[in-house]
Scaffold this active site. Sequence first.
Site, PDB file in Angstrom:
ATOM      1  N   TYR A 140      14.152  14.524  -8.956  1.00  0.00           N
ATOM      2  CA  TYR A 140      13.185  13.047  -9.131  1.00  0.00           C
ATOM      3  C   TYR A 140      13.096  12.371  -7.991  1.00  0.00           C
ATOM      4  O   TYR A 140      11.617  11.905  -7.318  1.00  0.00           O
ATOM      5  CB  TYR A 140      13.352  12.653 -10.427  1.00  0.00           C
ATOM      6  CG  TYR A 140      12.777  13.479 -11.101  1.00  0.00           C
ATOM      7  CD1 TYR A 140      13.169  13.683 -12.105  1.00  0.00           C
ATOM      8  CD2 TYR A 140      12.413  11.865 -12.247  1.00  0.00           C
ATOM      9  CE1 TYR A 140      12.889  14.200 -13.574  1.00  0.00           C
ATOM     10  CE2 TYR A 140      11.940  11.857 -13.491  1.00  0.00           C
ATOM     11  CZ  TYR A 140      11.615  13.382 -13.734  1.00  0.00           C
ATOM     12  OH  TYR A 140      11.318  13.467 -15.311  1.00  0.00           O
ATOM     13  N   LYS A 185      21.646  25.395 -14.338  1.00  0.00           N
ATOM     14  CA  LYS A 185      21.062  26.773 -14.233  1.00  0.00           C
ATOM     15  C   LYS A 185      21.879  27.347 -12.785  1.00  0.00           C
ATOM     16  O   LYS A 185      21.433  27.709 -12.262  1.00  0.00           O
ATOM     17  CB  LYS A 185      20.004  26.611 -13.910  1.00  0.00           C
ATOM     18  CG  LYS A 185      19.038  27.582 -13.974  1.00  0.00           C
ATOM     19  CD  LYS A 185      18.602  28.573 -15.508  1.00  0.00           C
ATOM     20  CE  LYS A 185      17.726  29.798 -14.959  1.00  0.00           C
ATOM     21  NZ  LYS A 185      17.375  30.486 -16.625  1.00  0.00           N
ATOM     22  N   ASP A 217      18.096  27.136 -20.106  1.00  0.00           N
ATOM     23  CA  ASP A 217      16.987  27.602 -21.207  1.00  0.00           C
ATOM     24  C   ASP A 217      17.338  28.383 -22.584  1.00  0.00           C
ATOM     25  O   ASP A 217      17.140  27.842 -23.379  1.00  0.00           O
ATOM     26  CB  ASP A 217      15.965  29.119 -20.275  1.00  0.00           C
ATOM     27  CG  ASP A 217      17.483  30.287 -19.860  1.00  0.00           C
ATOM     28  OD1 ASP A 217      18.559  29.506 -19.374  1.00  0.00           O
ATOM     29  OD2 ASP A 217      16.993  31.175 -19.488  1.00  0.00           O
ATOM     30  N   ASP A 241      15.001  15.160 -19.531  1.00  0.00           N
ATOM     31  CA  ASP A 241      14.120  14.458 -19.910  1.00  0.00           C
ATOM     32  C   ASP A 241      13.425  15.793 -20.148  1.00  0.00           C
ATOM     33  O   ASP A 241      12.648  15.315 -21.223  1.00  0.00           O
ATOM     34  CB  ASP A 241      13.088  14.922 -18.479  1.00  0.00           C
ATOM     35  CG  ASP A 241      11.467  14.422 -18.483  1.00  0.00           C
ATOM     36  OD1 ASP A 241      11.334  13.065 -19.282  1.00  0.00           O
ATOM     37  OD2 ASP A 241      10.668  14.933 -18.103  1.00  0.00           O
ATOM     38  N   ASP A 245      13.487  14.981 -24.583  1.00  0.00           N
ATOM     39  CA  ASP A 245      12.046  15.171 -25.583  1.00  0.00           C
ATOM     40  C   ASP A 245      12.701  16.103 -26.822  1.00  0.00           C
ATOM     41  O   ASP A 245      11.975  16.092 -27.504  1.00  0.00           O
ATOM     42  CB  ASP A 245      11.038  15.717 -25.181  1.00  0.00           C
ATOM     43  CG  ASP A 245      10.087  14.164 -24.273  1.00  0.00           C
ATOM     44  OD1 ASP A 245      10.946  13.496 -24.043  1.00  0.00           O
ATOM     45  OD2 ASP A 245       9.133  14.654 -23.773  1.00  0.00           O
TER      46      ASP A 245
HETATM   47  C1  IPM Z   1      11.004   9.689 -19.480  1.00  0.00           C
HETATM   48  C2  IPM Z   1       9.355  10.019 -18.762  1.00  0.00           C
HETATM   49  C3  IPM Z   1      10.074   9.336 -17.342  1.00  0.00           C
HETATM   50  C4  IPM Z   1      10.697  10.309 -16.427  1.00  0.00           C
HETATM   51  C5  IPM Z   1       7.570   9.641 -16.639  1.00  0.00           C
HETATM   52  C6  IPM Z   1       7.206   8.629 -17.605  1.00  0.00           C
HETATM   53  C7  IPM Z   1       8.159   9.218 -15.119  1.00  0.00           C
HETATM   54  O1  IPM Z   1       9.453  10.976 -19.217  1.00  0.00           O
HETATM   55  O2  IPM Z   1      11.726   8.604 -19.148  1.00  0.00           O
HETATM   56  O3  IPM Z   1      11.644  10.269 -19.855  1.00  0.00           O
HETATM   57  O4  IPM Z   1      10.157  11.497 -16.626  1.00  0.00           O
HETATM   58  O5  IPM Z   1      12.273  10.131 -16.211  1.00  0.00           O
HETATM   59 MG    MG Z   2       9.939  12.354 -20.194  1.00  0.00          MG
END
Ligand code: IPM
Ligand code: MG
Length: 350
Positions: A140, A185, A217, A241, A245
């Site tokens: 990032y 990884k 993975d 990240d 999710d």
């Molecule tokens: C998160 C989001 C952010 C990230 C984006 C919006 C930059 O997906 O906070 O998980 O990737 O960190």
């Molecule tokens: Mg995110």
Amino acid sequence: MKIALVKGDGIGPDIINEAVKVLDKVAAKYNFEVTYEEVLAGGCSIDKIGEPLPQSSIDQCLSCDSVLLGAVGGPKWDNVDSSLRPEKALLGLRAGMNLFCNLRPAIMYPQLSAACPLKDEIIGDGLDIMVVRELTGGIYYGKRGSDENSAFDTLSYTVSEIERIVKKAFEIAMVRDKKLTSVDKANILNSSQLWRSVVERMAKDYPEVKVNHLYVDNAAMQLVRDPNQFDVIVTTNMFGDILSDEASQITGSIGMLPSASLGSGTLGMYEPIHGSAPDIAGKDLANPIATILSVAMMLRYSFNMEKEAKAIEEAVGNVLDLNYRTGDIFTKGMIKVGTKEMGNLIAQAI
Ligand code: IPM
Ligand code: MG
């Protein structure tokens, strides 16, 4: 305590207003004082002053005791120059406040278990995973560039960047089930080999914690195959990240989950894990619970106020037990309420 409010875009203002309502109630009940300072960041800042995060906003956040953020971004700013996207505000706040440790709990609320996409026999009696994501390094923040024919991003980590996040993860594992999974990884990436060696070395300082390593993975697969094998997961910025999710979705509670971004001091930034949902902004439809639970995390991690944090979490549980639901978590037989009503109910339950 002085709290910076970054309301941001879309439903950001809607949900922050309810979180403030609940925090004010907790402050009144437990006898402490809160003041607020609104901070400009995100798409609304682009509209107002032409950039997503002015230095003055970072300074304002740094001068407060903690930061509560709603959400930033939306399709309105999809076509602005990439250096000016609202997401830059998030990355700028994280780096500007040195918040290298991102805690993303993935908890299944028993009241919402019907929304869990996995089979009952896979879930068993619930889900409670803590994803610890490195937040200010890795791909990032690496050097990047592009021309017409190519583009590149750089993934690198230093030993000290790895050590500080892994240390936090071990400390968290120690107060949970003492199980830590490090995700990398290392079969491909140099940075992952370094990551793994640091975890192995530091594991010796925490003999009570059971440590294992998974390739990312495999970890993604294991999360849906048998999520209860996990207690604490520690990983890099981008893997975290993605996996956070995934972990949040398997709980079925994605609109409910808070997060904390921490540094080495007590200043932190707290926000729901969901986005700005511009389609329902200002319509009293958004679910404020993830933001309200972020206030609980704030009290716990920035102010060491466990009792007050629990009061919020219990109030949320009570309101769910009484069958109140916003539209996103509504199922037949429940009582549908709007954003404000949900905030009022939780404040009352405090
Ligand atoms: C998160 C989001 C952010 C990230 C984006 C919006 C930059 O997906 O906070 O998980 O990737 O960190
Ligand atoms: Mg995110």
